[in-house]
Design an enzyme around this catalytic site. Structure first.
Site, PDB file in Angstrom:
ATOM      1  N   GLY A 197      -1.085  -4.071   8.091  1.00 20.71           N
ATOM      2  CA  GLY A 197      -0.438  -4.313   9.852  1.00 20.71           C
ATOM      3  C   GLY A 197       0.688  -3.931   9.728  1.00 20.71           C
ATOM      4  O   GLY A 197       1.419  -2.950   9.080  1.00 20.71           O
ATOM      5  N   VAL A 201       4.932  -8.471  11.632  1.00 23.53           N
ATOM      6  CA  VAL A 201       3.968  -9.333  11.106  1.00 23.53           C
ATOM      7  C   VAL A 201       3.863  -9.516   9.544  1.00 23.53           C
ATOM      8  O   VAL A 201       3.822 -10.621   9.117  1.00 23.53           O
ATOM      9  CB  VAL A 201       2.541  -9.017  11.698  1.00 23.53           C
ATOM     10  CG1 VAL A 201       1.563  -9.955  11.156  1.00 23.53           C
ATOM     11  CG2 VAL A 201       2.703  -8.757  13.105  1.00 23.53           C
ATOM     12  N   GLY A 202       4.336  -8.420   8.851  1.00 22.60           N
ATOM     13  CA  GLY A 202       4.234  -8.271   7.327  1.00 22.60           C
ATOM     14  C   GLY A 202       5.176  -9.329   6.961  1.00 22.60           C
ATOM     15  O   GLY A 202       4.873 -10.359   6.095  1.00 22.60           O
ATOM     16  N   GLU A 219       0.704  -3.452   3.224  1.00 17.50           N
ATOM     17  CA  GLU A 219       0.341  -2.216   3.789  1.00 17.50           C
ATOM     18  C   GLU A 219       1.025  -2.277   5.104  1.00 17.50           C
ATOM     19  O   GLU A 219       0.205  -2.631   6.181  1.00 17.50           O
ATOM     20  CB  GLU A 219      -1.113  -1.812   3.444  1.00 17.50           C
ATOM     21  CG  GLU A 219      -1.662  -2.278   1.898  1.00 17.50           C
ATOM     22  CD  GLU A 219      -1.200  -0.944   1.221  1.00 17.50           C
ATOM     23  OE1 GLU A 219      -1.030   0.120   1.748  1.00 17.50           O
ATOM     24  OE2 GLU A 219      -1.112  -1.002  -0.175  1.00 17.50           O
ATOM     25  N   CYS A 253      -1.748   4.677  10.541  1.00 17.03           N
ATOM     26  CA  CYS A 253      -0.406   4.473  10.143  1.00 17.03           C
ATOM     27  C   CYS A 253       0.188   5.462   9.306  1.00 17.03           C
ATOM     28  O   CYS A 253       1.339   5.707   9.316  1.00 17.03           O
ATOM     29  CB  CYS A 253      -0.716   3.294   9.127  1.00 17.03           C
ATOM     30  SG  CYS A 253      -2.074   3.730   7.741  1.00 17.03           S
TER      31      CYS A 253
HETATM   32  P1  NAD Z   1      -0.634  -6.391  13.374  1.00 18.49           P
HETATM   33  O1  NAD Z   1       0.375  -6.511  12.253  1.00 18.49           O
HETATM   34  O2  NAD Z   1      -0.308  -6.671  14.751  1.00 18.49           O
HETATM   35  O3  NAD Z   1      -2.086  -7.356  12.915  1.00 18.49           O
HETATM   36  C1  NAD Z   1      -2.488  -7.154  11.824  1.00 18.49           C
HETATM   37  C2  NAD Z   1      -3.295  -8.287  11.247  1.00 18.49           C
HETATM   38  O4  NAD Z   1      -2.336  -9.619  11.472  1.00 18.49           O
HETATM   39  C3  NAD Z   1      -4.434  -8.768  12.450  1.00 18.49           C
HETATM   40  O5  NAD Z   1      -5.467  -9.100  11.843  1.00 18.49           O
HETATM   41  C4  NAD Z   1      -3.644 -10.053  13.291  1.00 18.49           C
HETATM   42  O6  NAD Z   1      -4.476 -10.956  13.551  1.00 18.49           O
HETATM   43  C5  NAD Z   1      -2.797 -10.473  12.196  1.00 18.49           C
HETATM   44  N1  NAD Z   1      -1.434 -11.249  12.723  1.00 18.49           N
HETATM   45  C6  NAD Z   1      -0.959 -10.842  13.819  1.00 18.49           C
HETATM   46  N2  NAD Z   1       0.262 -11.899  13.885  1.00 18.49           N
HETATM   47  C7  NAD Z   1       0.114 -12.491  12.790  1.00 18.49           C
HETATM   48  C8  NAD Z   1       1.165 -13.470  12.649  1.00 18.49           C
HETATM   49  N3  NAD Z   1       2.135 -14.052  13.384  1.00 18.49           N
HETATM   50  N4  NAD Z   1       0.746 -14.180  11.546  1.00 18.49           N
HETATM   51  C9  NAD Z   1      -0.272 -13.939  10.838  1.00 18.49           C
HETATM   52  N5  NAD Z   1      -1.082 -13.023  11.118  1.00 18.49           N
HETATM   53  C10 NAD Z   1      -1.034 -12.139  12.181  1.00 18.49           C
HETATM   54  O7  NAD Z   1      -1.062  -4.989  13.118  1.00 18.49           O
HETATM   55  P2  NAD Z   1      -1.889  -4.095  14.064  1.00 18.49           P
HETATM   56  O8  NAD Z   1      -1.361  -3.931  15.350  1.00 18.49           O
HETATM   57  O9  NAD Z   1      -3.355  -4.631  13.999  1.00 18.49           O
HETATM   58  O10 NAD Z   1      -1.996  -2.630  13.462  1.00 18.49           O
HETATM   59  C11 NAD Z   1      -1.020  -1.542  13.491  1.00 18.49           C
HETATM   60  C12 NAD Z   1       0.067  -1.462  12.344  1.00 18.49           C
HETATM   61  O11 NAD Z   1      -0.558  -1.631  11.408  1.00 18.49           O
HETATM   62  C13 NAD Z   1       0.896  -0.436  12.608  1.00 18.49           C
HETATM   63  O12 NAD Z   1       2.303  -0.745  12.292  1.00 18.49           O
HETATM   64  C14 NAD Z   1       0.442   0.648  11.683  1.00 18.49           C
HETATM   65  O13 NAD Z   1       1.360   1.386  10.870  1.00 18.49           O
HETATM   66  C15 NAD Z   1       0.069  -0.410  10.504  1.00 18.49           C
HETATM   67  N6  NAD Z   1      -0.867  -0.288   9.545  1.00 18.49           N
HETATM   68  C16 NAD Z   1      -0.740   0.168   8.305  1.00 18.49           C
HETATM   69  C17 NAD Z   1      -1.651   0.672   7.410  1.00 18.49           C
HETATM   70  C18 NAD Z   1      -1.235   1.045   5.998  1.00 18.49           C
HETATM   71  O14 NAD Z   1      -2.192   1.110   5.112  1.00 18.49           O
HETATM   72  N7  NAD Z   1      -0.115   0.894   5.443  1.00 18.49           N
HETATM   73  C19 NAD Z   1      -3.063   1.135   7.904  1.00 18.49           C
HETATM   74  C20 NAD Z   1      -3.131   0.791   9.179  1.00 18.49           C
HETATM   75  C21 NAD Z   1      -2.195   0.287  10.175  1.00 18.49           C
END
Ligand code: NAD
Length: 464
Positions: A197, A201-202, A219, A253
């Site tokens: 994600g 959020v990470g 990731e 991503c």
């Molecule tokens: P996001 O971080 O918003 O959400 C990812 C997950 O985290 C979801 O399941 C969500 O429910 C959960 N989440 C959201 N807020 C949270 C919190 N406060 N506490 C715990 N969990 C929480 O990401 P997104 O919008 O779904 O995806 C887009 C992002 O992901 C972009 O930045 C993209 O670059 C990245 N991404 C990275 C990879 C990789 O392999 N490195 C792949 C795809 C996407």
């Protein structure tokens, strides 16, 4: 049950995790046979239910069935097949040699499951980015809880409905919900969390995991640059960059985030890029690309209206339909939103550079990207860029394709992530590398034990 209906377990997260942990403690997931059975189940799931996933992704992201296959299912099937082929070899003990002082005896590393893994997925490739981590988890003999993104609800529903049909339903569970549901799960403590994600959020995932000292693989995202050198095959560069940028409307991503192009070939490159975008989009060029939701649409539209660069292609969007034309912006200000934040949409900034050092300094002054792409016919040039700029992965003369090579570790560095997976690397990440030393009871010289004589100490200093 329709795909849009949610399956939200009413089980308390503590009970749910405890139940899954009990399955792991029973030892049932450790055998090669169990692991292969799960991989076979995943393989059948991806093949037999392609149309369920296509329907779900059309509802969530407006994807065509061919893009779902290309973006989500083909890569997942590749990971599954690779793991099935190599798993027995990966599970073998790795014998190690002993220093003189520890002989006789034998030593090895044995790979053991870490236990119960929490997999948290994003919405953009909601099948590939939950099932590929699951391949690693079950290949390593773990139980898993999968938490797909609530922003792709039809796909999350399909995963919740289908995974228990194809995998051991006691050992692999799907939980649906948002960030709060995820934090409640994290609070239960896991043996590993694999999160995909955004970077912000990470940080929250890692902070939540710290409470129970749960190790994390993160990731994350970032701005992956493309450097186009003066000697690049410009036609190939333009075609490959346009293709991957259009995929999933740039919501990838490892999509090319921005292009740094040698100033001597900038105009030619931009013309080729525009032509490729027009050809590839065909009839859809005017209507544009579908964006996931209003929030992302507004963010992207604002970055177009606020640009201080020149829009040379596209630029139009329609909020009611959540569509945006593929847009090329030449010479934006390096501090404006389109250059400050990860774009994650169909906008491609193009900036000229005068020297290789200038391009290297530009990228290196920013957070370390998930991927670096270099187009050049000269290995010396591409090697120089790859060694001068840090990034999670790198591809020369293409973009994004490294994620489809299961033998390569996939992951970021710095702000773009911690750790990696895919192929053997996923197996290693989700296994405990246990050190085992086995000794006999003979010889057992008394001079090794206190009280030490001068002679014994001298000898020990020589041997140890
Ligand atoms: P996001 O971080 O918003 O959400 C990812 C997950 O985290 C979801 O399941 C969500 O429910 C959960 N989440 C959201 N807020 C949270 C919190 N406060 N506490 C715990 N969990 C929480 O990401 P997104 O919008 O779904 O995806 C887009 C992002 O992901 C972009 O930045 C993209 O670059 C990245 N991404 C990275 C990879 C990789 O392999 N490195 C792949 C795809 C996407």
């Amino acid at each position: 049950m329709t795909l849009s209906q949610q399956i939200v377990p009413d089980t308390d997260p503590g009970e749910l995790v405890a139940g899954v942990r009990a399955i792991h403690a029973s030892g049932r997931t450790r055998s090669l046979e169990w692991r292969l059975k799960q991989l076979d189940g995943l393989s059948r799931l991806v093949k037999e239910r392609e149309s369920d996933f296509a329907e779900a992704l059309a509802a969530d992201l407006g994807r065509s069935p061919s893009e779902t296959w290309l973006g989500d299912l083909a890569g997942t099937a590749g990971e599954i097949d690779y793991a099935r082929k190599h798993l027995k070899g990966w599970m073998k003990r790795r014998k190690e040699s002993l220093p003189m002082a520890q002989r006789p005896g034998s030593a090895w590393v044995q790979y053991e499951p870490v236990g119960t893994v929490l997999i948290i997925g994003p919405w953009n490739y909601p099948v590939f980015l939950t099932l590929s981590p699951l391949v690693a988890a079950v290949a390593a003999g773990n139980c898993a809880i999968v938490k797909p993104s609530e922003l792709a609800p039809a796909t999350a529903g399909a995963l919740a409905r289908l995974i228990p049909e194809y995998l051991d339903p006691d050992a692999v569970k799907v939980v649906q919900g948002d960030g709060r549901t995820t934090q409640n799960l994290i609070d239960q403590g896991f043996d590993h969390i694999l999160f995909t994600g955004g970077t912000e959020v990470g940080r929250k995932i890692m902070a939540g995991a710290a409470k129970t000292l749960t190790p994390v693989t993160l990731e994350l995202g970032g701005k992956s640059p493309v450097i186009v050198a003066a000697d690049a095959d410009l036609a190939v560069a333009a075609r490959r960059i346009a293709w991957v940028k259009l995929m999933n409307s740039g919501q990838t991503c490892i999509a090319p985030d921005y292009v740094l192009v040698d100033e001597t070939v900038k105009d030619e490159f931009v013309d080729l890029l525009r032509a490729e975008l027009t050809t590839m989009q065909g009839d859809e060029a005017a209507a544009g690309q579908r964006i996931v939701n209003e929030g992302h649409f507004d963010r992207l539209a604002a970055s177009i209206t606020s640009t201080r660069g020149v829009i040379v292609h596209g630029g139009q969007s329609e909020r009611a339909a959540l569509t945006m034309q593929a847009t090329v912006i030449v010479d934006p200000d390096p501090d404006e939103p389109v250059m400050a934040d990860e774009i994650f949409g169909p906008i491609l900034p193009v900036l000229p550079f005068a020297t290789a050092n200038e391009a290297i300094r530009f990228v290196s002054a920013r957070p370390k990207p998930l991927a670096l792409y270099v187009f050049s016919k000269s290995s010396r040039t591409s090697d120089a860029y790859v060694s001068a700029i840090q990034s999670g992965g790198a591809v020369v003369n293409h973009v994004a394709m490294h994620c489809l090579v299961p033998a390569l570790p996939f992951g970021g560095i710095g702000d773009s992530g911690i750790g990696s997976y895919h192929g053997r690397w996923g197996f290693e990440t989700l296994s405990h590398r246990r050190a085992v030393l086995k000794k006999g009871t003979w010889p057992d010289p008394s001079l090794m034990y206190p009280p030490y004589s001068d002679r014994a100490l001298k000898l020990m200093r020589k041997v140890l």
